[in-house]
Each structure stands twice: as C-alpha cells, then as structure tokens.
Scaffold this active site. Structure first.
Site, PDB file in Angstrom:
ATOM      1  N   GLU A   1      17.183  24.097   3.871  1.00  0.00           N
ATOM      2  CA  GLU A   1      16.645  24.814   2.412  1.00  0.00           C
ATOM      3  C   GLU A   1      16.185  23.591   1.446  1.00  0.00           C
ATOM      4  O   GLU A   1      16.993  22.659   1.358  1.00  0.00           O
ATOM      5  CB  GLU A   1      17.555  25.715   1.738  1.00  0.00           C
ATOM      6  CG  GLU A   1      17.166  26.036   0.474  1.00  0.00           C
ATOM      7  CD  GLU A   1      18.270  26.596  -0.402  1.00  0.00           C
ATOM      8  OE1 GLU A   1      19.400  26.532  -0.109  1.00  0.00           O
ATOM      9  OE2 GLU A   1      17.762  27.585  -1.420  1.00  0.00           O
TER      10      GLU A   1
ATOM     11  N   ASN B   1      11.082  25.645   1.936  1.00  0.00           N
ATOM     12  CA  ASN B   1      11.042  25.973   0.336  1.00  0.00           C
ATOM     13  C   ASN B   1      10.630  27.209  -0.128  1.00  0.00           C
ATOM     14  O   ASN B   1       9.480  27.465   0.117  1.00  0.00           O
ATOM     15  CB  ASN B   1      10.343  24.856  -0.224  1.00  0.00           C
ATOM     16  CG  ASN B   1      10.486  24.768  -1.817  1.00  0.00           C
ATOM     17  OD1 ASN B   1      11.293  25.885  -2.238  1.00  0.00           O
ATOM     18  ND2 ASN B   1      10.182  23.996  -2.533  1.00  0.00           N
TER      19      ASN B   1
ATOM     20  N   ARG C   1       0.496  22.712 -11.279  1.00  0.00           N
ATOM     21  CA  ARG C   1       1.565  23.761 -11.844  1.00  0.00           C
ATOM     22  C   ARG C   1       2.726  23.043 -12.264  1.00  0.00           C
ATOM     23  O   ARG C   1       3.270  22.200 -11.820  1.00  0.00           O
ATOM     24  CB  ARG C   1       2.049  24.524 -10.391  1.00  0.00           C
ATOM     25  CG  ARG C   1       3.427  24.918 -10.439  1.00  0.00           C
ATOM     26  CD  ARG C   1       4.018  25.494  -9.254  1.00  0.00           C
ATOM     27  NE  ARG C   1       4.849  26.439  -9.743  1.00  0.00           N
ATOM     28  CZ  ARG C   1       6.055  26.823  -8.874  1.00  0.00           C
ATOM     29  NH1 ARG C   1       6.207  26.216  -7.604  1.00  0.00           N
ATOM     30  NH2 ARG C   1       6.749  27.584  -9.359  1.00  0.00           N
TER      31      ARG C   1
ATOM     32  N   HIS D   1      14.572  22.222  -2.229  1.00  0.00           N
ATOM     33  CA  HIS D   1      13.865  22.486  -3.562  1.00  0.00           C
ATOM     34  C   HIS D   1      13.395  21.299  -4.100  1.00  0.00           C
ATOM     35  O   HIS D   1      14.289  20.396  -4.175  1.00  0.00           O
ATOM     36  CB  HIS D   1      14.571  23.322  -4.425  1.00  0.00           C
ATOM     37  CG  HIS D   1      15.268  24.509  -3.870  1.00  0.00           C
ATOM     38  ND1 HIS D   1      14.172  25.878  -3.761  1.00  0.00           N
ATOM     39  CD2 HIS D   1      16.387  25.050  -3.185  1.00  0.00           C
ATOM     40  CE1 HIS D   1      14.756  26.916  -3.095  1.00  0.00           C
ATOM     41  NE2 HIS D   1      16.155  26.415  -2.940  1.00  0.00           N
TER      42      HIS D   1
ATOM     43  N   PRO E   1       5.488  30.739  -2.532  1.00  0.00           N
ATOM     44  CA  PRO E   1       4.509  30.978  -3.368  1.00  0.00           C
ATOM     45  C   PRO E   1       4.413  29.908  -4.356  1.00  0.00           C
ATOM     46  O   PRO E   1       5.464  29.283  -5.026  1.00  0.00           O
ATOM     47  CB  PRO E   1       5.100  32.300  -3.970  1.00  0.00           C
ATOM     48  CG  PRO E   1       6.251  32.501  -3.632  1.00  0.00           C
ATOM     49  CD  PRO E   1       6.444  31.890  -2.239  1.00  0.00           C
ATOM     50  N   ASN E   2       3.269  29.762  -4.888  1.00  0.00           N
ATOM     51  CA  ASN E   2       2.785  28.894  -5.879  1.00  0.00           C
ATOM     52  C   ASN E   2       2.970  27.128  -5.464  1.00  0.00           C
ATOM     53  O   ASN E   2       2.615  26.380  -6.414  1.00  0.00           O
ATOM     54  CB  ASN E   2       3.681  28.828  -7.022  1.00  0.00           C
ATOM     55  CG  ASN E   2       3.397  30.432  -7.564  1.00  0.00           C
ATOM     56  OD1 ASN E   2       2.126  30.696  -7.669  1.00  0.00           O
ATOM     57  ND2 ASN E   2       4.348  31.185  -7.763  1.00  0.00           N
TER      58      ASN E   2
ATOM     59  N   ALA F   1       9.837  30.887  -5.323  1.00  0.00           N
ATOM     60  CA  ALA F   1      10.668  32.040  -6.014  1.00  0.00           C
ATOM     61  C   ALA F   1      11.281  33.263  -5.145  1.00  0.00           C
ATOM     62  O   ALA F   1      12.366  33.777  -5.549  1.00  0.00           O
ATOM     63  CB  ALA F   1       9.396  32.903  -6.762  1.00  0.00           C
TER      64      ALA F   1
ATOM     65  N   TYR G   1       7.390  19.672 -11.650  1.00  0.00           N
ATOM     66  CA  TYR G   1       7.122  19.561 -10.163  1.00  0.00           C
ATOM     67  C   TYR G   1       6.305  18.225  -9.464  1.00  0.00           C
ATOM     68  O   TYR G   1       6.172  17.867  -8.341  1.00  0.00           O
ATOM     69  CB  TYR G   1       6.450  20.704  -9.273  1.00  0.00           C
ATOM     70  CG  TYR G   1       7.286  21.809  -9.710  1.00  0.00           C
ATOM     71  CD1 TYR G   1       8.427  22.160  -8.775  1.00  0.00           C
ATOM     72  CD2 TYR G   1       6.769  23.185 -10.630  1.00  0.00           C
ATOM     73  CE1 TYR G   1       9.252  23.359  -9.080  1.00  0.00           C
ATOM     74  CE2 TYR G   1       7.702  24.052 -10.583  1.00  0.00           C
ATOM     75  CZ  TYR G   1       8.671  24.408  -9.835  1.00  0.00           C
ATOM     76  OH  TYR G   1       9.483  25.522 -10.075  1.00  0.00           O
TER      77      TYR G   1
ATOM     78  N   ARG H   1      18.671  25.100 -13.780  1.00  0.00           N
ATOM     79  CA  ARG H   1      17.611  25.754 -14.584  1.00  0.00           C
ATOM     80  C   ARG H   1      18.001  27.208 -15.108  1.00  0.00           C
ATOM     81  O   ARG H   1      19.286  27.350 -15.178  1.00  0.00           O
ATOM     82  CB  ARG H   1      16.450  25.779 -13.617  1.00  0.00           C
ATOM     83  CG  ARG H   1      15.833  24.276 -13.348  1.00  0.00           C
ATOM     84  CD  ARG H   1      14.437  24.314 -12.531  1.00  0.00           C
ATOM     85  NE  ARG H   1      13.385  25.107 -13.085  1.00  0.00           N
ATOM     86  CZ  ARG H   1      12.259  25.209 -12.455  1.00  0.00           C
ATOM     87  NH1 ARG H   1      12.227  24.909 -11.029  1.00  0.00           N
ATOM     88  NH2 ARG H   1      11.248  26.030 -12.959  1.00  0.00           N
TER      89      ARG H   1
HETATM   90  C1  DQA Z   1      11.497  25.727  -6.235  1.00  0.00           C
HETATM   91  C2  DQA Z   1      12.321  26.197  -7.355  1.00  0.00           C
HETATM   92  C3  DQA Z   1      12.222  27.861  -7.595  1.00  0.00           C
HETATM   93  O1  DQA Z   1      13.108  28.281  -8.431  1.00  0.00           O
HETATM   94  C4  DQA Z   1      10.576  27.926  -7.995  1.00  0.00           C
HETATM   95  O2  DQA Z   1      10.461  29.555  -8.265  1.00  0.00           O
HETATM   96  C5  DQA Z   1       9.692  27.505  -7.115  1.00  0.00           C
HETATM   97  C6  DQA Z   1       9.911  26.127  -6.706  1.00  0.00           C
HETATM   98  C7  DQA Z   1      11.726  24.315  -6.120  1.00  0.00           C
HETATM   99  O3  DQA Z   1      11.035  23.626  -5.229  1.00  0.00           O
HETATM  100  O4  DQA Z   1      12.132  23.497  -7.081  1.00  0.00           O
HETATM  101  O5  DQA Z   1       8.522  28.018  -7.192  1.00  0.00           O
HETATM  102  O6  DQA Z   1      11.804  26.169  -5.054  1.00  0.00           O
END
Ligand code: DQA
Length: 147
Positions: free
Chosen positions: A97, A73, A17, A99, A9-10, A76, A22, A106
């Site tokens: 995985e 990835n 964003r 990120h 998501p997002n 959230a 990011y 964080r």
């Molecule tokens: C994320 C880190 C997560 O905590 C966050 O909710 C994201 C992006 C990252 O790529 O750094 O949406 O996965």
C-alpha cells in the site's frame, strides 16, 4: 518479476489537484518515474488508474496469473472499500500500500485503511518516491514494515 501499479480516484489529477499536498508533478511523471526505476531494477511493470471502485476490483482480479506483485494507492477508497480489501485477499498476490501524503497525519476519516489489512507493507508520506520504495520491498522481499 512483473508488478502492477494501481492508482485510485483523482490520482489522474496529480499536478493539478491540491499541489501543496500532492506536489506539482503529473500522473504521467509518476508513471515515467516508476518505469525507469523498474528498468533499473530489472523488473516489468504495468499501470492501471481508475476513478471507479469496481474497475479497481476487476483490475486486481485480472492480475491473477499475470503479476507477482501489486503496488496500490487506492486513494479515497483506502478509507472506505472493503471490496478492494477482499479483492487483494482473494488473489493472494503480494501487495504494498502506498500513499503520497501521510493520511495518518491528516483528517481523522483518513486514519482507517482497509487495504492495509491485506498489505505486506505500507509506505506513506514520501511523495512519489514511496512507489519506488514499495517496488523495492516487493523485489527484495522485506515487507513487514507497516509504519
Ligand atoms: C492518498 C491519501 C488519501 O487520503 C486521499 O483520499 C487520496 C490520496 C495519498 O496518496 O496520499 O486521494 O491516497
């Protein structure tokens, strides 16, 4: 080798964003960058992005028999989804995985990762190039570094 890249998501909002965290590049930029790395490394890849947990579970299940590796990835859902963890365990496809940021640096609620329990490696805090590193781990098979 065929690798599926799943973004949660997002991540479709990359570029808009929280650019301080990011970056300013878009989801399409990310796809283009991964695709060109895949070409260089001589592997095929597919992409899936969804804001919905169940759709991500479906995509992981559908990868069976089609993909040899997954880069995920979960965004959230990293910090909440036992369903995504169970899906990765169910299909038994090597998964890395990724990120973009480093969630461990964080808020406390980002420090838990469920999918990490099933991943062969985690790449975090390296921006978009973390996805390329994840691809290299799947191709070169050196995936026990979870740092
Ligand atoms: C994320 C880190 C997560 O905590 C966050 O909710 C994201 C992006 C990252 O790529 O750094 O949406 O996965």
């Amino acid at each position: 080798m065929n690798i599926l890249i799943i973004n949660g998501p997002n991540l479709n909002m990359l570029g808009i964003r929280e650019p301080d965290i990011y970056g300013k590049n878009t989801y399409q930029d990310l796809v283009d960058m991964i695709r060109s790395h895949a070409e260089k490394r001589g592997v095929s890849c597919g992409f899936f992005q969804s804001n919905h947990e169940g759709a991500i579970v479906d995509a992981i299940q559908d990868a069976m028999g089609k993909y040899d590796g997954i880069i995920i990835n979960p965004a959230a859902y990293t910090h909440t989804s036992v369903a995504i963890l169970d899906a990765v365990k169910s299909v038994g496809i090597k998964t890395v995985e990724v990120h973009i940021s480093d969630p461990d640096q964080r808020e406390d609620f980002r420090k838990i990762s469920y999918v990490r329990l099933a991943a062969i490696a985690t790449v975090k805090g390296k921006g978009f190039s973390g996805y390329l590193e994840a691809m290299d781990i799947l191709i070169d098979g050196n995936g026990e570094d979870k740092s």
